[in-house]
Design a protein around this motif. Sequence first.
Motif, PDB file in Angstrom:
ATOM      1  N   ARG A  69       0.772  -1.243  -0.222  1.00 20.71           N
ATOM      2  CA  ARG A  69       0.219  -0.067  -0.227  1.00 20.71           C
ATOM      3  C   ARG A  69       1.125   0.959  -0.242  1.00 20.71           C
ATOM      4  NH1 ARG A  69      -4.549  -0.846   4.356  1.00 20.71           N
ATOM      5  NH2 ARG A  69      -6.111   1.394   2.882  1.00 20.71           N
ATOM      6  N   GLU A  70       1.897   0.805   0.937  1.00 18.28           N
ATOM      7  CA  GLU A  70       2.491   2.332   0.598  1.00 18.28           C
ATOM      8  C   GLU A  70       3.307   2.299  -0.657  1.00 18.28           C
ATOM      9  OE1 GLU A  70       4.756   2.497   5.047  1.00 18.28           O
ATOM     10  OE2 GLU A  70       5.678   1.203   3.468  1.00 18.28           O
ATOM     11  N   SER A  71       3.800   1.514  -1.311  1.00 20.71           N
ATOM     12  CA  SER A  71       4.184   1.027  -2.449  1.00 20.71           C
ATOM     13  C   SER A  71       3.048   2.055  -3.268  1.00 20.71           C
ATOM     14  CB  SER A  71       4.849   0.602  -3.602  1.00 20.71           C
ATOM     15  OG  SER A  71       5.528  -0.181  -2.468  1.00 20.71           O
ATOM     16  N   LEU A  72       2.038   1.782  -3.138  1.00 21.93           N
ATOM     17  CA  LEU A  72       1.039   2.084  -4.330  1.00 21.93           C
ATOM     18  C   LEU A  72       0.558   3.805  -4.519  1.00 21.93           C
ATOM     19  CD1 LEU A  72      -1.973  -1.059  -3.570  1.00 21.93           C
ATOM     20  CD2 LEU A  72      -0.263  -0.152  -5.697  1.00 21.93           C
ATOM     21  N   LEU A  73       1.267   4.060  -2.903  1.00 24.51           N
ATOM     22  CA  LEU A  73       0.991   5.582  -2.455  1.00 24.51           C
ATOM     23  C   LEU A  73       2.033   6.191  -3.032  1.00 24.51           C
ATOM     24  CD1 LEU A  73      -1.792   6.847  -0.943  1.00 24.51           C
ATOM     25  CD2 LEU A  73      -0.325   7.341   1.046  1.00 24.51           C
ATOM     26  N   GLY A  74       2.904   5.786  -3.283  1.00 25.17           N
ATOM     27  CA  GLY A  74       4.287   6.056  -3.406  1.00 25.17           C
ATOM     28  C   GLY A  74       3.830   6.117  -5.127  1.00 25.17           C
ATOM     29  N   ILE A  75       3.295   5.588  -6.011  1.00 25.99           N
ATOM     30  CA  ILE A  75       2.879   5.983  -6.875  1.00 25.99           C
ATOM     31  C   ILE A  75       2.528   6.959  -7.768  1.00 25.99           C
ATOM     32  CG2 ILE A  75       2.163   4.266  -9.686  1.00 25.99           C
ATOM     33  CD1 ILE A  75       3.073   1.523  -8.254  1.00 25.99           C
ATOM     34  N   GLU A  76       1.267   7.006  -7.009  1.00 28.86           N
ATOM     35  CA  GLU A  76       0.671   7.695  -6.723  1.00 28.86           C
ATOM     36  C   GLU A  76       1.436   9.211  -6.967  1.00 28.86           C
ATOM     37  OE1 GLU A  76      -3.457   7.882  -5.754  1.00 28.86           O
ATOM     38  OE2 GLU A  76      -3.541   5.601  -4.827  1.00 28.86           O
ATOM     39  N   GLY A  77       1.933   9.414  -6.173  1.00 28.98           N
ATOM     40  CA  GLY A  77       3.007  10.564  -5.946  1.00 28.98           C
ATOM     41  C   GLY A  77       3.790  11.381  -7.040  1.00 28.98           C
ATOM     42  N   ARG A  78       4.071   9.743  -7.410  1.00 31.74           N
ATOM     43  CA  ARG A  78       5.604  10.287  -8.567  1.00 31.74           C
ATOM     44  C   ARG A  78       4.991  10.020 -10.148  1.00 31.74           C
ATOM     45  NH1 ARG A  78       7.537   6.076  -5.848  1.00 31.74           N
ATOM     46  NH2 ARG A  78       7.436   4.380  -7.056  1.00 31.74           N
ATOM     47  N   HIS A  79       3.597   9.041 -10.258  1.00 28.76           N
ATOM     48  CA  HIS A  79       3.094   9.387 -11.522  1.00 28.76           C
ATOM     49  C   HIS A  79       1.835   9.929 -12.114  1.00 28.76           C
ATOM     50  CE1 HIS A  79       6.611   6.897 -12.686  1.00 28.76           C
ATOM     51  NE2 HIS A  79       6.417   6.423 -11.835  1.00 28.76           N
ATOM     52  N   GLN A  81      -0.012  10.028 -14.805  1.00 30.65           N
ATOM     53  CA  GLN A  81      -1.044   9.848 -15.209  1.00 30.65           C
ATOM     54  C   GLN A  81      -1.268   8.206 -15.648  1.00 30.65           C
ATOM     55  OE1 GLN A  81      -2.791  11.517 -17.943  1.00 30.65           O
ATOM     56  NE2 GLN A  81      -2.147  13.323 -16.459  1.00 30.65           N
ATOM     57  N   SER A  82      -2.694   7.651 -15.919  1.00 34.67           N
ATOM     58  CA  SER A  82      -3.009   6.033 -15.989  1.00 34.67           C
ATOM     59  C   SER A  82      -1.779   5.040 -16.292  1.00 34.67           C
ATOM     60  CB  SER A  82      -4.502   6.107 -16.448  1.00 34.67           C
ATOM     61  OG  SER A  82      -4.810   4.431 -16.142  1.00 34.67           O
ATOM     62  N   PRO A  83      -1.601   5.121 -17.792  1.00 35.06           N
ATOM     63  CA  PRO A  83      -0.499   4.422 -18.788  1.00 35.06           C
ATOM     64  C   PRO A  83       1.172   4.454 -17.358  1.00 35.06           C
ATOM     65  CG  PRO A  83      -1.684   5.543 -19.731  1.00 35.06           C
ATOM     66  CD  PRO A  83      -1.831   6.273 -18.583  1.00 35.06           C
ATOM     67  N   ALA A  84       1.262   5.499 -17.407  1.00 33.97           N
ATOM     68  CA  ALA A  84       2.635   5.282 -16.041  1.00 33.97           C
ATOM     69  C   ALA A  84       2.372   4.707 -14.987  1.00 33.97           C
ATOM     70  CB  ALA A  84       3.087   6.783 -15.540  1.00 33.97           C
ATOM     71  N   ARG A  85       1.153   5.017 -14.567  1.00 35.82           N
ATOM     72  CA  ARG A  85       0.603   4.279 -12.901  1.00 35.82           C
ATOM     73  C   ARG A  85       0.753   2.508 -12.961  1.00 35.82           C
ATOM     74  NH1 ARG A  85      -3.696   8.558  -9.784  1.00 35.82           N
ATOM     75  NH2 ARG A  85      -2.003  10.008  -9.565  1.00 35.82           N
ATOM     76  N   LEU A  86       0.491   2.702 -14.150  1.00 30.49           N
ATOM     77  CA  LEU A  86       0.012   0.726 -14.326  1.00 30.49           C
ATOM     78  C   LEU A  86       0.720   0.156 -14.924  1.00 30.49           C
ATOM     79  CD1 LEU A  86      -2.982   0.619 -16.016  1.00 30.49           C
ATOM     80  CD2 LEU A  86      -2.804   0.661 -14.227  1.00 30.49           C
ATOM     81  N   THR A  87       2.210   1.075 -15.126  1.00 36.32           N
ATOM     82  CA  THR A  87       3.605   0.487 -15.569  1.00 36.32           C
ATOM     83  C   THR A  87       4.611   0.666 -14.435  1.00 36.32           C
ATOM     84  OG1 THR A  87       3.468   1.560 -17.641  1.00 36.32           O
ATOM     85  CG2 THR A  87       5.674   0.915 -16.753  1.00 36.32           C
ATOM     86  N   ALA A  88       3.788   1.304 -13.656  1.00 36.69           N
ATOM     87  CA  ALA A  88       4.998   1.397 -12.338  1.00 36.69           C
ATOM     88  C   ALA A  88       4.343   0.333 -11.343  1.00 36.69           C
ATOM     89  CB  ALA A  88       4.932   3.120 -11.385  1.00 36.69           C
ATOM     90  N   TYR A  89       3.113  -0.320 -11.633  1.00 36.74           N
ATOM     91  CA  TYR A  89       2.483  -1.071 -10.472  1.00 36.74           C
ATOM     92  C   TYR A  89       3.178  -2.292 -10.708  1.00 36.74           C
ATOM     93  CZ  TYR A  89      -1.367  -4.295  -8.543  1.00 36.74           C
ATOM     94  OH  TYR A  89      -1.653  -5.314  -7.927  1.00 36.74           O
ATOM     95  N   ALA A  90       3.217  -2.355 -12.301  1.00 36.79           N
ATOM     96  CA  ALA A  90       4.189  -3.676 -13.324  1.00 36.79           C
ATOM     97  C   ALA A  90       5.742  -3.712 -12.344  1.00 36.79           C
ATOM     98  CB  ALA A  90       3.999  -3.692 -14.123  1.00 36.79           C
ATOM     99  N   ASP A  91       6.226  -2.522 -12.409  1.00 38.87           N
ATOM    100  CA  ASP A  91       7.411  -2.269 -11.752  1.00 38.87           C
ATOM    101  C   ASP A  91       7.653  -3.374 -10.407  1.00 38.87           C
ATOM    102  OD1 ASP A  91       8.889  -2.004 -13.863  1.00 38.87           O
ATOM    103  OD2 ASP A  91       8.539   0.502 -13.512  1.00 38.87           O
ATOM    104  N   LEU A  92       6.626  -2.920  -9.972  1.00 37.62           N
ATOM    105  CA  LEU A  92       6.880  -3.248  -7.933  1.00 37.62           C
ATOM    106  C   LEU A  92       6.866  -5.160  -8.125  1.00 37.62           C
ATOM    107  CD1 LEU A  92       3.798  -1.516  -6.804  1.00 37.62           C
ATOM    108  CD2 LEU A  92       6.130  -1.062  -6.137  1.00 37.62           C
ATOM    109  N   PHE A  93       5.923  -5.883  -9.290  1.00 40.00           N
ATOM    110  CA  PHE A  93       6.055  -6.851  -9.255  1.00 40.00           C
ATOM    111  C   PHE A  93       7.773  -7.832 -10.200  1.00 40.00           C
ATOM    112  CE2 PHE A  93       1.716  -8.776  -8.187  1.00 40.00           C
ATOM    113  CZ  PHE A  93       1.077  -7.913  -8.195  1.00 40.00           C
ATOM    114  N   GLU A  94       7.974  -6.476 -10.774  1.00 39.15           N
ATOM    115  CA  GLU A  94       9.046  -7.099 -11.518  1.00 39.15           C
ATOM    116  C   GLU A  94      10.476  -7.377 -10.045  1.00 39.15           C
ATOM    117  OE1 GLU A  94       9.271  -8.171 -14.048  1.00 39.15           O
ATOM    118  OE2 GLU A  94      11.646  -8.494 -15.339  1.00 39.15           O
ATOM    119  N   GLN A  95      10.325  -6.476  -9.495  1.00 40.68           N
ATOM    120  CA  GLN A  95      11.925  -5.684  -8.158  1.00 40.68           C
ATOM    121  C   GLN A  95      11.472  -7.439  -7.978  1.00 40.68           C
ATOM    122  OE1 GLN A  95      11.156  -2.682  -6.960  1.00 40.68           O
ATOM    123  NE2 GLN A  95      11.021  -1.490  -9.005  1.00 40.68           N
ATOM    124  N   THR A  96      10.379  -7.904  -7.373  1.00 44.24           N
ATOM    125  CA  THR A  96      10.157  -9.211  -6.493  1.00 44.24           C
ATOM    126  C   THR A  96      10.208 -10.205  -7.226  1.00 44.24           C
ATOM    127  OG1 THR A  96       8.628  -8.115  -5.554  1.00 44.24           O
ATOM    128  CG2 THR A  96       8.341 -10.526  -5.566  1.00 44.24           C
TER     129      THR A  96
END
Lengths: 194, 194
Positions: A69-79, A81-96
């Motif tokens: 949830r912290e990461s999700l909030l971080g994404i909202e803070g950094r991006h 637009q919707s596409p950038a947010r969805l891409t950053a969301y995928a990065d969370l999974f990729e990093q894991t």
Amino acid sequence: MRHFSELSESALRVVDAAEGLVQDRGFNGFSYDDVAKLVGIKKPSIHHHFATKADLVATVAQRYTHKFRESLLGIEGRHAQSPARLTAYADLFEQTFLHDRRLCVCGMLGADGESLPQSVNQEVQRFFEINQQWLTEMIGQGQADGALRTSATAATLAEAYLCALEGAMVVGRGLQSPRGPKAVALTFLATVLS
Amino acid sequence: MRHFSELSESALRVVDAAEGLVQDRGFNGFSYDDVAKLVGIKKPSIHHHFATKADLVATVAQRYTHKFRESLLGIEGRHAQSPARLTAYADLFEQTFLHDRRLCVCGMLGADGESLPQSVNQEVQRFFEINQQWLTEMIGQGQADGALRTSATAATLAEAYLCALEGAMVVGRGLQSPRGPKAVALTFLATVLS
DNA sequence: GTCTATATTGTGATAGAC
DNA sequence: GTCTATCACAATATAGAC
């Protein structure tokens, strides 16, 4: 179950070790002794911090959901637009996944579901609900401003996106492939962008 | 490992029981005694048929992959067009999921990967390779005759479709939701159909 | 093919000293 | 918080009789 914010430093080291073991081997694939060896203490000391395995793993899932949830909030803070947010969301999974092809804690526990204590299943369910809700909002935003197709509702697209990411970790591990969730997410986004 | 076609009737009953247990609980979530109880014989009799658990589960995966290939051939026999074939493919996953939210054998074993004997991992890898290959063919066909978008290559769309289906089983179980792989597949297809 | 009996190791968990 | 010692039980696996 105690809230993870009230845990001692040693207890947190136990949670750290258990988290990695869950991602690598699942609930039934590791023991208290495995945790003890990773932390560098003895088995009964683990029981001192977490009376039961259900307790320990429920705490792992609880903290994992909070970090997410912290990461999700971080994404909202950094991006914005919707596409950038969805891409950053995928990065969370990729990093894991890039960390030794580790799975999402709740993806692994979701698969293990049938054999888990109820307290763990509840945390897992909460994780998925939160993720679906967040994705539904973000995708809805993209549909509203015209960045994303409306061939399906925001909620069903959110569901499909989450499933594709979770599945990509499982399939990527099964294939022993370097291709992970990010690659699959980009394919998905390419078909959904207007 | 012996080929499953050479197994006795009793050995096949053992494989049947083990298959369900793998789907429900994963490799580390069941024991020889669980299998024995399901079959109605004693634990050492299981060892008579399969010396080790690795042997037993590798056979489960081997037979599962074979059954799946039969199903894929059946789909090709019953449906001519790409969209119908992809929908029927999703039905395979849905039928598995509708049986007490059981997971794909190889989806479950893919998640368990890190803790499995190599013989099992090889079978799992083969399963995913075969599925990706088949889906790539079917999607390529749909792109060639104009039924499907070409916003991504057939291979990457195949990968995404497979991941979405496998992930839908994991997430569906984690959410304790009745929505399964079929629903997610239809969302996916809706965005990919021309 | 199935059984009883057993070996060996691992498991989650507890008691109680330091 | 950590430890040694221990419990009760479950795990994979084997030996050998029927």
